[in-house]
Design a protein around this motif. Structure first.
Motif, PDB file in Angstrom:
ATOM      1  N   PRO A 204       1.307   3.477 -58.948  1.00  0.00           N
ATOM      2  CA  PRO A 204       0.878   4.874 -58.837  1.00  0.00           C
ATOM      3  C   PRO A 204       0.511   5.271 -57.405  1.00  0.00           C
ATOM      4  O   PRO A 204       0.684   6.436 -57.019  1.00  0.00           O
ATOM      5  CB  PRO A 204      -0.361   4.950 -59.732  1.00  0.00           C
ATOM      6  CG  PRO A 204      -0.518   3.644 -60.396  1.00  0.00           C
ATOM      7  CD  PRO A 204       0.497   2.692 -59.893  1.00  0.00           C
ATOM      8  N   ALA A 205       0.040   4.330 -56.620  1.00  0.00           N
ATOM      9  CA  ALA A 205      -0.368   4.657 -55.251  1.00  0.00           C
ATOM     10  C   ALA A 205       0.837   4.786 -54.325  1.00  0.00           C
ATOM     11  O   ALA A 205       0.705   5.243 -53.194  1.00  0.00           O
ATOM     12  CB  ALA A 205      -1.329   3.591 -54.714  1.00  0.00           C
ATOM     13  N   GLN A 206       2.013   4.363 -54.793  1.00  0.00           N
ATOM     14  CA  GLN A 206       3.200   4.437 -53.936  1.00  0.00           C
ATOM     15  C   GLN A 206       4.160   5.557 -54.342  1.00  0.00           C
ATOM     16  O   GLN A 206       5.182   5.761 -53.678  1.00  0.00           O
ATOM     17  CB  GLN A 206       3.959   3.098 -53.957  1.00  0.00           C
ATOM     18  CG  GLN A 206       3.253   1.957 -53.237  1.00  0.00           C
ATOM     19  CD  GLN A 206       2.134   1.348 -54.062  1.00  0.00           C
ATOM     20  OE1 GLN A 206       2.234   1.248 -55.277  1.00  0.00           O
ATOM     21  NE2 GLN A 206       1.048   0.966 -53.399  1.00  0.00           N
ATOM     22  N   ALA A 207       3.840   6.252 -55.418  1.00  0.00           N
ATOM     23  CA  ALA A 207       4.738   7.325 -55.864  1.00  0.00           C
ATOM     24  C   ALA A 207       4.904   8.339 -54.743  1.00  0.00           C
ATOM     25  O   ALA A 207       3.964   8.629 -54.016  1.00  0.00           O
ATOM     26  CB  ALA A 207       4.172   7.997 -57.111  1.00  0.00           C
ATOM     27  N   LYS A 208       6.120   8.878 -54.592  1.00  0.00           N
ATOM     28  CA  LYS A 208       6.399   9.754 -53.446  1.00  0.00           C
ATOM     29  C   LYS A 208       6.249  11.244 -53.779  1.00  0.00           C
ATOM     30  O   LYS A 208       6.625  12.097 -52.971  1.00  0.00           O
ATOM     31  CB  LYS A 208       7.814   9.479 -52.934  1.00  0.00           C
ATOM     32  CG  LYS A 208       7.964   8.097 -52.298  1.00  0.00           C
ATOM     33  CD  LYS A 208       8.989   8.131 -51.178  1.00  0.00           C
ATOM     34  CE  LYS A 208       9.001   6.890 -50.327  1.00  0.00           C
ATOM     35  NZ  LYS A 208       9.966   5.887 -50.789  1.00  0.00           N
ATOM     36  N   PHE A 209       5.729  11.562 -54.931  1.00  0.00           N
ATOM     37  CA  PHE A 209       5.551  12.976 -55.288  1.00  0.00           C
ATOM     38  C   PHE A 209       4.617  13.668 -54.303  1.00  0.00           C
ATOM     39  O   PHE A 209       3.654  13.072 -53.837  1.00  0.00           O
ATOM     40  CB  PHE A 209       4.902  13.108 -56.668  1.00  0.00           C
ATOM     41  CG  PHE A 209       5.594  12.391 -57.778  1.00  0.00           C
ATOM     42  CD1 PHE A 209       6.894  12.718 -58.128  1.00  0.00           C
ATOM     43  CD2 PHE A 209       4.949  11.387 -58.491  1.00  0.00           C
ATOM     44  CE1 PHE A 209       7.533  12.072 -59.176  1.00  0.00           C
ATOM     45  CE2 PHE A 209       5.584  10.730 -59.544  1.00  0.00           C
ATOM     46  CZ  PHE A 209       6.871  11.070 -59.877  1.00  0.00           C
ATOM     47  N   ALA A 210       4.871  14.940 -54.047  1.00  0.00           N
ATOM     48  CA  ALA A 210       3.870  15.772 -53.385  1.00  0.00           C
ATOM     49  C   ALA A 210       2.831  16.127 -54.438  1.00  0.00           C
ATOM     50  O   ALA A 210       3.182  16.435 -55.576  1.00  0.00           O
ATOM     51  CB  ALA A 210       4.517  17.037 -52.837  1.00  0.00           C
ATOM     52  N   LEU A 214       2.978  17.429 -58.579  1.00  0.00           N
ATOM     53  CA  LEU A 214       2.368  16.742 -59.721  1.00  0.00           C
ATOM     54  C   LEU A 214       1.445  17.670 -60.483  1.00  0.00           C
ATOM     55  O   LEU A 214       1.462  17.724 -61.710  1.00  0.00           O
ATOM     56  CB  LEU A 214       1.547  15.556 -59.234  1.00  0.00           C
ATOM     57  CG  LEU A 214       2.259  14.228 -59.043  1.00  0.00           C
ATOM     58  CD1 LEU A 214       1.215  13.153 -58.765  1.00  0.00           C
ATOM     59  CD2 LEU A 214       3.073  13.870 -60.278  1.00  0.00           C
ATOM     60  N   LYS A 215       0.620  18.388 -59.723  1.00  0.00           N
ATOM     61  CA  LYS A 215      -0.359  19.279 -60.347  1.00  0.00           C
ATOM     62  C   LYS A 215       0.325  20.272 -61.280  1.00  0.00           C
ATOM     63  O   LYS A 215      -0.213  20.648 -62.310  1.00  0.00           O
ATOM     64  CB  LYS A 215      -1.127  20.050 -59.269  1.00  0.00           C
ATOM     65  CG  LYS A 215      -2.490  19.478 -58.972  1.00  0.00           C
ATOM     66  CD  LYS A 215      -3.285  20.443 -58.112  1.00  0.00           C
ATOM     67  CE  LYS A 215      -3.468  19.875 -56.716  1.00  0.00           C
ATOM     68  NZ  LYS A 215      -3.891  20.839 -55.717  1.00  0.00           N
ATOM     69  N   GLU A 216       1.525  20.684 -60.873  1.00  0.00           N
ATOM     70  CA  GLU A 216       2.250  21.667 -61.680  1.00  0.00           C
ATOM     71  C   GLU A 216       2.442  21.200 -63.120  1.00  0.00           C
ATOM     72  O   GLU A 216       2.513  22.012 -64.034  1.00  0.00           O
ATOM     73  CB  GLU A 216       3.630  21.884 -61.069  1.00  0.00           C
ATOM     74  CG  GLU A 216       3.781  23.196 -60.377  1.00  0.00           C
ATOM     75  CD  GLU A 216       5.207  23.365 -59.901  1.00  0.00           C
ATOM     76  OE1 GLU A 216       5.526  22.801 -58.843  1.00  0.00           O
ATOM     77  OE2 GLU A 216       5.996  24.043 -60.588  1.00  0.00           O
ATOM     78  N   ASN A 253      -2.632  12.008 -55.395  1.00  0.00           N
ATOM     79  CA  ASN A 253      -1.728  11.724 -56.517  1.00  0.00           C
ATOM     80  C   ASN A 253      -2.421  10.887 -57.577  1.00  0.00           C
ATOM     81  O   ASN A 253      -2.341  11.187 -58.772  1.00  0.00           O
ATOM     82  CB  ASN A 253      -0.479  10.986 -56.028  1.00  0.00           C
ATOM     83  CG  ASN A 253       0.526  11.915 -55.375  1.00  0.00           C
ATOM     84  OD1 ASN A 253       0.347  13.128 -55.380  1.00  0.00           O
ATOM     85  ND2 ASN A 253       1.573  11.342 -54.820  1.00  0.00           N
ATOM     86  N   VAL A 254      -3.106   9.826 -57.128  1.00  0.00           N
ATOM     87  CA  VAL A 254      -3.761   8.947 -58.105  1.00  0.00           C
ATOM     88  C   VAL A 254      -4.814   9.727 -58.883  1.00  0.00           C
ATOM     89  O   VAL A 254      -4.963   9.566 -60.100  1.00  0.00           O
ATOM     90  CB  VAL A 254      -4.350   7.693 -57.408  1.00  0.00           C
ATOM     91  CG1 VAL A 254      -5.200   6.885 -58.374  1.00  0.00           C
ATOM     92  CG2 VAL A 254      -3.222   6.833 -56.829  1.00  0.00           C
ATOM     93  N   GLN A 259      -5.951  12.528 -64.259  1.00  0.00           N
ATOM     94  CA  GLN A 259      -6.023  13.715 -65.132  1.00  0.00           C
ATOM     95  C   GLN A 259      -4.951  13.634 -66.216  1.00  0.00           C
ATOM     96  O   GLN A 259      -5.198  14.006 -67.359  1.00  0.00           O
ATOM     97  CB  GLN A 259      -5.834  14.993 -64.322  1.00  0.00           C
ATOM     98  CG  GLN A 259      -7.055  15.375 -63.517  1.00  0.00           C
ATOM     99  CD  GLN A 259      -6.785  16.640 -62.704  1.00  0.00           C
ATOM    100  OE1 GLN A 259      -6.363  16.565 -61.557  1.00  0.00           O
ATOM    101  NE2 GLN A 259      -7.003  17.800 -63.300  1.00  0.00           N
ATOM    102  N   PHE A 260      -3.770  13.139 -65.840  1.00  0.00           N
ATOM    103  CA  PHE A 260      -2.706  12.959 -66.843  1.00  0.00           C
ATOM    104  C   PHE A 260      -3.203  12.001 -67.936  1.00  0.00           C
ATOM    105  O   PHE A 260      -3.061  12.255 -69.121  1.00  0.00           O
ATOM    106  CB  PHE A 260      -1.438  12.354 -66.224  1.00  0.00           C
ATOM    107  CG  PHE A 260      -0.639  13.268 -65.338  1.00  0.00           C
ATOM    108  CD1 PHE A 260      -1.125  14.488 -64.916  1.00  0.00           C
ATOM    109  CD2 PHE A 260       0.636  12.890 -64.912  1.00  0.00           C
ATOM    110  CE1 PHE A 260      -0.371  15.321 -64.092  1.00  0.00           C
ATOM    111  CE2 PHE A 260       1.396  13.714 -64.092  1.00  0.00           C
ATOM    112  CZ  PHE A 260       0.887  14.926 -63.673  1.00  0.00           C
ATOM    113  N   ALA A 261      -3.784  10.891 -67.473  1.00  0.00           N
ATOM    114  CA  ALA A 261      -4.210   9.849 -68.416  1.00  0.00           C
ATOM    115  C   ALA A 261      -5.257  10.397 -69.381  1.00  0.00           C
ATOM    116  O   ALA A 261      -5.315   9.991 -70.542  1.00  0.00           O
ATOM    117  CB  ALA A 261      -4.755   8.645 -67.656  1.00  0.00           C
ATOM    118  N   GLY A 262      -6.079  11.325 -68.879  1.00  0.00           N
ATOM    119  CA  GLY A 262      -7.131  11.863 -69.730  1.00  0.00           C
ATOM    120  C   GLY A 262      -6.731  13.142 -70.438  1.00  0.00           C
ATOM    121  O   GLY A 262      -7.559  13.778 -71.083  1.00  0.00           O
TER     122      GLY A 262
END
Ligand SMILES: Cc1cc2nc3c(=O)[nH]c(=O)nc-3n(C[C@H](O)[C@H](O)[C@H](O)COP(=O)(O)OP(=O)(O)OC[C@H]3O[C@@H](n4cnc5c(N)ncnc54)[C@H](O)[C@@H]3O)c2cc1C
Ligand SMILES: NC(=O)c1ccc[n+]([C@@H]2O[C@H](COP(=O)([O-])OP(=O)(O)OC[C@H]3O[C@@H](n4cnc5c(N)ncnc54)[C@H](OP(=O)(O)O)[C@@H]3O)[C@@H](O)[C@H]2O)c1
Ligand code: SF4
Ligand code: SF4
Lengths: 459, 101
Positions: A204-210, A214-216, A253-254, A259-262
């Motif tokens: 998760p710490a290496q994902a390249k998303f802006a 992600l927030k979207e 990102n993390v 937030q996704f996990a919860g």
């Protein structure tokens, strides 16, 4: 004695590819204050490259970069030569003989391969194709995507993967007022996809998303983003990464992943699951794709240099469609040096070299994705194109002065039986697209076939 | 949503941010830069370029910096545009060190 760029001897430049880097190079040349004549050659009848054909339809604000390019196009020094493919309709050698300088800004138009068994099974696609298809790129008009299976898998965790997953996740209502191609909207309306996996080979710490992309996902009406909390446990090196300055974006990102996990299950019809530390080993299926087999990875290496190492353990995801979104790749143009390993044109600060690390080829330049490789956002190409133009301007004294420019180009195109599209013709196409979109409440309905565009251009 | 320049830019002004802005929406005065929210397309290209982390997305602003949304919006349109990086202010390096970067 007059020198190139003086009032009496215009500097004649051909720029190949009308994406951001082509337009920023044009702008920088015009701003130099020299007497310049620029022909921006583009293989499609439509300009703007990936801003038109890559940037997601539900990100209209980003497409406003086009307003800047429109202004550049109003300068008398500028000339658009659309519907001309360099390497097909005119050779690179001919161009070199026609202009004082030629700058390649032709982007990275193909995809990277995973190189695993089953990659070519029906149901296995590239993000490049899917993106081109939903954006109405003529090359991908007739692609079909079978969205009848409930599970889709996206391989890769960059912003393109996020775009692909988001388009799969959104409802048609969330897309219908964008400039998404009608054929895509119709197909997506029939989609039975319920679960979308977005799979990364690292953590998760290496994902390249802006982070913004992600927030979207937290705001999609139709889809819940989710991650198994167990997957968010970080190794010490990753902790170090996100707690350092350079890891500012990764840290964000993390936080969003947590937030996704919860996220609560509020009964949204779709779910988008990010999962980590998995490399695809092979795709399996009979007639078509049925499942992906992954090898579980662990990270090894120093902070910011961690790579994925296979553990030998395998897991599977049953799915009906897969998109590999692991990066783009340049397409070589005959007669122009190309460095296969990176999929780029070898260059030194924008001056094309005969090979990687080789000698400079006089009069040839490059900028944008084909110069740097397929990373960086729209604005990155401005700084990049400015650098290349600075190199060109520093070389003025060494360029061969005897070049016919535009007149010579038109002669060659005439001889080769090629009819180009100029900017006024493009503006007709543009206006027709906007008009076609209006009754549907869309900013435009793109023409998705070159023949349709040409009919309007020549009408 | 917009993107804003904050306090840290004051007296610093390295202008690294300007080179990557796709739409030319930075404006400047003697002290710092401001983003014109009507022109900015929120692409975030400038954010990682700033050596002193002065630029934020609006909904990401650290607490106590919210006033910068208005300051940017008010000041930018009347100030000159900056499209190419210019020389940093003379005290910029010192200021950067003071800010802990
Ligand atoms: C799916 C996707 C989504 C993206 N979304 C965003 C985003 O939201 N925000 C953002 O800031 N950045 C985004 N980017 C990145 C951005 O699009 C690129 O940084 C940028 O477009 C690269 O510019 P370029 O000019 O080098 O290449 P391109 O934009 O690819 O332009 C190259 C042009 O050259 C033309 N061409 C190619 N070969 C030839 C030839 N032989 N003869 C004539 N013409 C030719 C092509 O038709 C094309 O018009 C996205 C990229 C992708 C792939
Ligand atoms: N909204 C936006 O701003 C926006 C939208 C779209 C695109 N863009 C930009 O366009 C550029 C291209 O985006 P992109 O998503 O194509 O590229 P990218 O950001 O480089 O992401 C590629 C992804 O593929 C993974 N990958 C590469 N090889 C792999 C392999 N063999 N197996 C499994 N995974 C593999 C990478 O993982 P590793 O990290 O492990 O290599 C990474 O997660 C980026 O600079 C991006 O920011 C921006
Ligand atoms: S890079 Fe940062 S400090 Fe420098 S001018 Fe831009 S916002 Fe200000
Ligand atoms: S977010 Fe993008 S458009 Fe806005 S100021 Fe920064 S670089 Fe320019």
């Amino acid at each position: 004695m007059s020198s190139l760029g003086d009032e009496s001897s215009p500097l004649r430049v051909a720029i190949i590819g009308s994406g951001p880097s082509g337009f920023y190079a044009t702008e920088a040349l015009i701003k130099s204050g020299l007497n310049v004549e620029i022909d921006l050659i583009e293989r499609l009848p439509a300009p703007y490259g990936l801003v038109r054909n890559g940037v997601a339809p539900d990100h209209p604000k980003l497409k406003q970069a086009i307003e800047v390019y429109k202004k550049v196009a109003q300068n008398p020094e500028f000339n658009f030569v659309g519907n001309v493919t360099v390497g097909v309709d005119i050779t690179a050698e001919d161009l070199q003989q026609t202009y004082h300088a030629v700058m390649y800004t032709c982007g990275a138009e193909t995809d990277r391969q995973l190189g695993i068994p089953g990659e070519d099974l029906a149901g296995s696609h590239t993000a490049t194709e899917f993106v081109g298809w939903y954006n109405g790129h003529p090359d991908y008009r007739d692609r079909t995507f079978d969205l009848s299976h409930e599970t889709a898998v996206v391989i890769g965790q960059g912003n393109v993967a996020a775009d692909v997953a988001r388009i799969l996740a959104k409802s048609v209502d969330e897309l219908k007022h964008t400039d998404i191609a009608q054929h895509a909207l119709d197909a997506l309306a029939e989609s039975r996809v319920r679960t979308i996996y977005v799979v990364g080979r690292r953590g998760p710490a290496q994902a390249k998303f802006a982070s913004k992309e992600l927030k979207e996902f937290l705001e999609i009406e139709n889809c819940r983003p989710y991650i198994d909390p167990v997957e968010l446990e970080l190794n010490p090196a990753s902790e170090e990464e996100i707690n350092s300055k350079a890891g500012r974006g990764n840290k964000k990102n993390v936080e969003i992943f947590h937030q996704f996990a919860g996220s609560e299950d509020t009964g949204k019809p779709r779910i988008c699951i990010a999962t980590f530390l998995k490399s695809p080993l092979r795709l399996e299926g009979g007639e078509r794709l049925e499942k992906v087999v992954f090898e579980a990875n662990e990270l090894s290496g120093e902070p910011f240099g961690q790579s994925a190492q296979g553990t030998g353990q395998t897991t599977e995801i049953a799915c009906g469609i897969l998109f590999r979104s692991i990066g783009y790749n340049g397409v070589p143009i005959p007669g122009v040096p190309f460095y296969d390993r990176w999929g780029t044109i070898p260059n030194d600060a924008g001056r094309i070299t005969s090979e990687q690390g080789g000698a400079v080829v006089p009069g040839l330049y490059t900028a944008g994705w084909i110069k740097r490789g397929p990373s960086g956002i729209i604005g990155t190409n401005r700084a990049c194109a400015v650098e290349s133009v600075e190199s060109l301007l520093a070389d003025l004294g060494q360029l061969d002065a005897d070049r016919p420019g535009r007149e010579g180009l038109y002669q060659i195109l005439g001889r080769n039986g090629v009819r180009h599209v100029n900017f006024i013709q493009w503006e007709k196409i543009d206006a027709a697209e906007v008009a076609a979109g209006e009754p549907k409440g869309k900013p435009r309905e793109k023409f998705t076939r070159q023949a349709e565009m040409l009919a309007v251009a020549n009408g | 949503m917009t993107t804003v320049v904050t306090e840290n830019c004051k007296g610093c002004r390295f202008t690294d941010c300007v080179a990557v802005c796709p739409v030319a929406c930075f404006h400047y005065d003697d002290e710092m830069l401001y983003i014109d929210p009507d022109v900015c397309i929120d692409c975030s290209a400038c954010i990682p370029e700033c050596p002193v982390e002065a630029i934020f997305e609006e909904d990401d602003l650290p607490e106590g910096q919210e006033q910068w949304i208005e300051i940017n919006a008010e000041k930018a349109p009347d100030l000159p545009l900056i499209e190419e990086p210019m020389e940093a202010l003379p005290e910029a390096e010192q200021r950067k060190a003071d800010l802990g970067f």
